[in-house]
Design an enzyme around this catalytic site. Structure first.
Site, PDB file in Angstrom:
ATOM      1  N   VAL A  11      -9.795 -20.655  39.697  1.00 15.97           N
ATOM      2  CA  VAL A  11      -9.905 -21.970  39.067  1.00 15.97           C
ATOM      3  C   VAL A  11     -10.458 -21.873  37.645  1.00 15.97           C
ATOM      4  CG1 VAL A  11     -11.103 -24.188  39.227  1.00 15.97           C
ATOM      5  CG2 VAL A  11     -10.108 -23.156  41.271  1.00 15.97           C
ATOM      6  N   GLY A 279      -3.522 -21.957  55.066  1.00 18.16           N
ATOM      7  CA  GLY A 279      -4.591 -20.986  54.819  1.00 18.16           C
ATOM      8  C   GLY A 279      -5.103 -21.200  53.414  1.00 18.16           C
ATOM      9  N   CYS A 282      -8.972 -23.067  49.933  1.00 21.39           N
ATOM     10  CA  CYS A 282      -9.393 -24.469  49.811  1.00 21.39           C
ATOM     11  C   CYS A 282      -9.288 -25.284  51.096  1.00 21.39           C
ATOM     12  CB  CYS A 282      -8.616 -25.135  48.688  1.00 21.39           C
ATOM     13  SG  CYS A 282      -9.266 -24.655  47.090  1.00 21.39           S
TER      14      CYS A 282
END
Ligand code: UDX
Ligand code: UDX
Length: 452
Positions: A11, A279, A282
């Site tokens: 991120v 999966g 997150c």
């Protein structure tokens, strides 16, 4: 704008480089020296389509720099995004210790007004704790705001999601913070920096007016929007997986059912693909964290328990499907295609492939596997307990059955006739419903899929 991004994972790195591409001066910080040294040399530690060239170009232009030093980044920036990990604890709660640690270090270093922004996914009320931590640790009483700005970046298409988002959400307590955050995102709001989804490239153009919705809320609502959105998407997946299981009993086809449902604009056709379940870093952690925080606040959000349960059962049912197709699993060799939790990433966190392969190994089977990019990462999970192959065909060669777990494009276009002749037995177990059952039967496969 002068921006710091703390944490350069999936991120933080994408956010940092995209802000730099928008023309801002960005300092990316990470406490992992090795990672920072690699980034300084232009070596990107993760696989994310398009990321390499963007990092290299922006670093070369001087708009993007990397450091391990939080104080240097904080002093130089007006807006500081925190994007460190918030992994799940054994209880299901999010581990917020990295956030707390970073908040303290930011507080020590602050010498003028800053907006400190939670970018990492955090439970509602974290903003209040971050604010308290900064207030207690900044002895000079420097003014600051804490804001929330959740990320909605899908791995594999994160750059497009950042530069051409459905919406930007910011949770703030002051006009001043909202104005600074709007300035960070202005080129994305007016789409002067955008992303061509077809050509898969960043485009710079004249401002188009306010194209991207910029939603300003209070901090708690913004934190909640993230958990509520991801849990809803996970719910949609668990729902269609439950429908798929029902379809198998009722003789219906879940693909047709999903299409019929998705044409209703109130439902929408996205996130209705049945398979081996969700999966990644997150959904599993966000649904659990949302459930835990709701219990902590006094509401038992039982619906989320079922979302988690259905997802877990989905993997178990798939393993059962394999056993049913094979009769005996012991001493069989399986060709596994796809290891990452979804296509276009090397991320193996919570990947269904881990549970499925481990179950086969426990039963005494051998596993040959291939993934276009996740094999290096996968070695951390399986060491040398499985054999890695160079392509789908060498994986299938001499195997007793083929199991498809991740729907990479490379698998959708592979030569099925060649796969058929490479396998010992023509058994094809597809965890992602990639092919048409009739076509597979015509080739001669004993084809097993989900909910059809
Ligand atoms: C993380 C969170 O897990 C997720 O909840 C959130 O939505 C976004 O940030 P991701 O970027 O996928 O997701 O995590 P990861 O790839 O693990 O990156 C975290 C980075 O932070 C790592 O590079 C790590 O070295 C760094 N880090 C961690 C710090 O710089 N300081 C710390 O104290 C802890
Ligand atoms: C997710 C969110 O979508 C994104 O907004 C951000 O908050 C980070 O978390 P990501 O985990 O990268 O993104 O991938 P996503 O595309 O959402 O897929 C998550 C999982 O759901 C994958 O394992 C995928 O295979 C699965 N999935 C997705 C399905 O099983 N069926 C579907 O229809 C869609």
């Amino acid at each position: 704008m002068k921006i710091a991004v703390i944490g350069t994972g999936y991120v933080g790195l994408v956010s940092g480089v995209c802000f730099a591409e928008c023309g801002h001066s960005v300092i990316c910080v990470d406490n992992n020296k090795q990672k920072v040294n690699k980034l300084k040399e232009g070596i990107i530690p993760i696989f994310e389509p398009g990321l390499d060239s963007l990092v290299i170009e922006n670093a070369r232009s001087g708009r993007l720099i990397f450091t391990t030093e939080i104080p240097e980044a904080v002093k130089a920036s007006e807006v500081i995004f925190i994007a460190v990990g918030t992994p799940p604890l054994p209880t299901g709660e999010a581990d917020l210790s990295y956030i707390e640690n970073v908040a303290r270090q930011v507080a020590y270093a602050m010498d003028s007004y800053k907006v400190i922004v939670e970018k990492s996914t955090v439970p509602v009320k974290t903003g209040e704790w971050v604010k308290r931590t900064i207030r207690f640790n900044n002895r000079d009483g420097v003014e600051f705001d804490v804001a929330s700005n959740p990320e909605f970046l899908r791995e594999g298409s994160a750059i497009g999601d950042f530069l051409k988002p459905d919406r930007i959400v910011v949770g703030v307590e002051s006009e001043r913070a909202a104005t600074l955050l709007r300035a960070c995102y202005q080129p994305i709001i007016d789409q002067s920096v955008s992303f061509d989804l077809v050509k898969q490239e960043v485009i710079h153009q004249a401002p188009q007016g306010d194209v991207t919705p910029f939603l300003v809320t209070n901090v708690s609502s913004s934190e909640l929007i993230k958990h509520a959105s991801n849990s809803f998407l996970a719910l949609k997946i668990s729902y269609i997986n439950a429908v798929a299981n029902f379809c198998e009993l009722a003789g219906a086809d879940v693909k047709q059912v999903a299409r019929g449902m998705g044409l209703d604009s109130r439902i929408g056709d996205k996130f209705l693909s049945a398979g081996v379940g969700y999966g990644g870093s997150c959904f599993p952690k966000d649904v659990s964290a949302f459930l835990e925080i709701s219990r902590e606040l006094g509401y038992d959000f039982k619906l989320l328990d079922d979302v988690i349960r259905i997802n877990k059962v989905q993997r178990e049912l798939f393993i059962r499907k394999i056993k049913k197709a094979m009769w005996i699993v012991k001493d069989k060799t399986f060709a596994v295609l796809g290891l990452s939790f979804k296509p276009n990433t090397d991320d193996m966190r919570e990947a269904p492939s881990i549970d499925i392969i481990n179950a086969l190994l426990e039963e005494g089977a051998q596993v040959k596997a291939y993934d276009p990019v996740a094999m290096d990462v996968s070695r951390m999970f399986f060491q040398d307990r499985i054999t890695y192959c160079a392509d789908p065909y060498s994986t299938a060669d001499g195997a007793d059955a083929l199991i498809l777990i991740t729907e990479w494009d490379e698998f959708l276009t592979m030569d099925l006739q060649r796969i058929y002749t490479s396998l010992n037995y023509p058994i094809f177990i597809d965890g992602r419903n990639c092919f048409e059952p009739m076509k597979m039967a015509d080739i001669g496969f004993d084809y097993h899929c989900i909910g059809r």
